[in-house]
Design an enzyme around this catalytic site. Structure first.
Site, mmCIF file in Angstrom:
data_model
loop_
_atom_site.group_PDB
_atom_site.id
_atom_site.type_symbol
_atom_site.label_atom_id
_atom_site.label_comp_id
_atom_site.label_asym_id
_atom_site.label_seq_id
_atom_site.Cartn_x
_atom_site.Cartn_y
_atom_site.Cartn_z
ATOM 1 C CD GLU A 166 -2.935 -1.164 2.312
ATOM 2 O OE1 GLU A 166 -2.856 -0.285 3.185
ATOM 3 O OE2 GLU A 166 -3.850 -2.000 2.285
ATOM 4 C CD GLU A 364 -3.270 -6.434 3.714
ATOM 5 O OE1 GLU A 364 -4.153 -5.765 4.281
ATOM 6 O OE2 GLU A 364 -2.065 -6.130 3.717
HETATM 7 C C1 BGP Z 1 -4.327 -2.976 5.498
HETATM 8 C C2 BGP Z 1 -2.894 -3.080 5.941
HETATM 9 C C3 BGP Z 1 -2.676 -4.105 6.991
HETATM 10 C C4 BGP Z 1 -3.770 -4.260 8.015
HETATM 11 C C5 BGP Z 1 -5.163 -4.154 7.395
HETATM 12 C C6 BGP Z 1 -6.300 -4.098 8.394
HETATM 13 O O1 BGP Z 1 -4.590 -1.766 4.880
HETATM 14 O O2 BGP Z 1 -2.057 -3.396 4.865
HETATM 15 O O3 BGP Z 1 -1.422 -3.856 7.565
HETATM 16 O O4 BGP Z 1 -3.564 -3.520 9.134
HETATM 17 O O5 BGP Z 1 -5.247 -3.040 6.544
HETATM 18 O O6 BGP Z 1 -6.648 -2.776 8.698
HETATM 19 P P1 BGP Z 1 -6.629 -2.199 10.167
HETATM 20 O O7 BGP Z 1 -5.493 -2.856 10.855
HETATM 21 O O8 BGP Z 1 -6.448 -0.741 10.032
HETATM 22 O O9 BGP Z 1 -7.971 -2.538 10.737
#
Ligand code: BGP
Length: 462
Positions: A166, A364
């Protein structure tokens, strides 16, 4: 209806170094911006949990990898922590880290789990942040050297490399929206950071090609598909601008080798253009990736702005649109985001139609739930909502593949509940539950469902 996926489809999950490894005395790791910020700005982190308390992957990697094998993963993504490998960001390599990453990679390979290794997941070494982080052009060479060190050290154990997770986020969250350290709010600086990140990506790919390493290299992007409130020209314009700033600008430069003219025009008009040299443009134009990862969590619904932005205020993409709360939208209230499985299909079609149908995978996708202990029955989290989430997203993905999309796999966020940027352990995402008191990791119902999914190369629903 039966949904069958290719025999060699990648199935697994993603995580990242800072979110999962944790610290042990004597690990010789250097500090990164999260180690620093979670202590110095502790109030910004849910329940004040710091990076010391993560999912203990550094200690538990052997048992953890066995747990991945237990639910039939054939691949797993994590990242190398730059500040663990090279504590000052440049210079000496930490021998403890080399041993850890070698052992971890050997363990994955021995269990038949393909390592997908990412080089940067939001975690700038503090020593480099002190000289400006990605705002400073010198850091590009430091990153290039770090990437080369990783290829040299681990190249024979890794077939899938990624330069960034990202890339938009460190720029947007760290330099515009006050979410990540260094908590700067300034569009022009954010744009410069983003451009330097893109150059780092290009330099790492140059080094990878020059070194003739085996395997493939790519990048992982977060894509938030944009939907206008209506077909009214003002709503359509709002959607176009939101997409241009947050998605198209980056997708185009990574996948087509140049920034779209529209973004250059608008940034010029508002005096927000970052410095881009002729040599930079040549480098961007010749850089090609082999494999694209897409992180998908939610859609972005927008409408025409209802007020005129303050002309003296901080320039931002939000000058061109307002967020739209569609009546009846389906929410994940823990995370405050909409659930929209068809978004994954729309992304796949865009890659197919506008970006040459490049090889890609879902890197993801997931659902974070607060208070998941309420769903524990007989010692297991009964997360039927996660199974439904998976089924719905996979059904749309299946449809896109049937229509010719080159999607090669699906990784869930995440393997075991882990520490999250800002939210720490508030929302749980894992196939395994992490008990913060005992450190125990126990499989959830969705983990067992996933195992069946992989073993049957698909699933069936009535
Ligand atoms: C994505 C990231 C991850 C992870 C995920 C979940 O954008 O790449 O590292 O954290 O989001 O989101 P969050 O942890 O903000 O709930």
């Amino acid at each position: 209806m039966k949904y069958t996926f290719a025999r060699d489809f990648f199935w697994g999950a993603a995580s990242s170094a800072t979110q999962s490894e944790g610290r042990v005395p004597g690990d010789c790791k250097g500090e990164n911006i999260w180690d620093y910020a979670s202590k110095e700005y502790n109030h910004r982190f849910f329940d004040g949990v710091t990076t010391e308390t993560t999912a203990k992957f550094y200690e538990d990697y052997q048992q953890d990898i066995q747990k991945m094998a237990d639910i039939s993963f054939n691949s797993f993504r994590t990242s190398i922590s730059w500040s663990r490998l090279i504590p000052d960001g440049v210079g000496e390599v930490n021998a403890e880290a080399v041993t850890f990453y070698n052992n971890m990679l050997d363990e994955l390979n021995a269990k038949g789990i393909q390592p997908f290794i990412n080089l940067y997941h939001f975690d700038m070494p503090m020593k480099l942040q002190e000289i400006g982080g990605f705002e400073n052009r010198e850091v590009i060479q430091a990153y290039k050297k770090y990437a080369e060190t990783c290829f040299e050290l681990f190249g024979d154990k890794v077939a899938y490399w990624f330069t960034f997770n990202e890339p938009m986020i460190p720029a947007e969250a760290g330099y515009l929206h006050d979410r990540h350290y260094p908590y700067v709010v300034d569009f022009k600086r954010a744009a410069q950071v983003l451009h330097h990140i893109v150059l780092c990506h290009c330099e790492a790919i140059e080094s990878f090609r020059a070194g003739n390493y085996l395997g493939k290299i790519g990048i992982i992007m977060d894509v938030i598909p944009v939907y206008p409130r209506s077909e009214h020209p003002a709503d359509l314009y709002a959607a176009k601008m939101a997409d241009l700033f947050y998605t198209k600008s980056l997708n185009d430069v990574i996948l087509k080798g140049q920034y779209p003219q529209e973004i250059i025009d608008v940034l010029k008009k508002y005096n927000q253009l970052p410095e881009v040299t002729e040599a930079d443009k040549l480098l961007l134009a010749k850089t090609k990736i082999d494999l694209l990862g897409i992180n998908y969590y939610r859609p972005r619904r927008v409408k025409a702005r209802e007020s005129v932005p303050n002309p003296e205020g901080v320039f931002s993409p939000e000058w061109f649109y307002d967020n739209y709360e569609m009546p009846g939208r389906r929410m994940n209230t823990s995370r405050g985001i909409e659930i929209y499985p068809k978004g994954l299909y729309d992304i796949a079609k865009k890659i197919q139609n506008e970006y040459g149908n490049i090889d890609w995978f879902v890197s993801e996708n997931g659902i974070g739930i607060q208070g998941e202990e309420a769903f524990i029955e007989n010692g297991m989290v009964q997360d039927d909502y996660r199974i439904e989430f998976l089924q719905e997203h996979l059904a749309w993905l299946h449809q896109a593949i049937a229509e010719g999309s080159n999607c090669l796999g699906y990784h869930m966020w995440t393997f075991v509940d882990c520490w999250s940027w800002i939210n720490a352990f508030k929302n749980r995402y894992g196939f395994y539950r992490m008990d913060l008191e005992t450190g125990e990791k126990t499989v959830k119902k969705s983990g067992l469902w996933f195992k069946q999914l992989v073993e049957n190369q698909g699933f069936e629903i009535e």
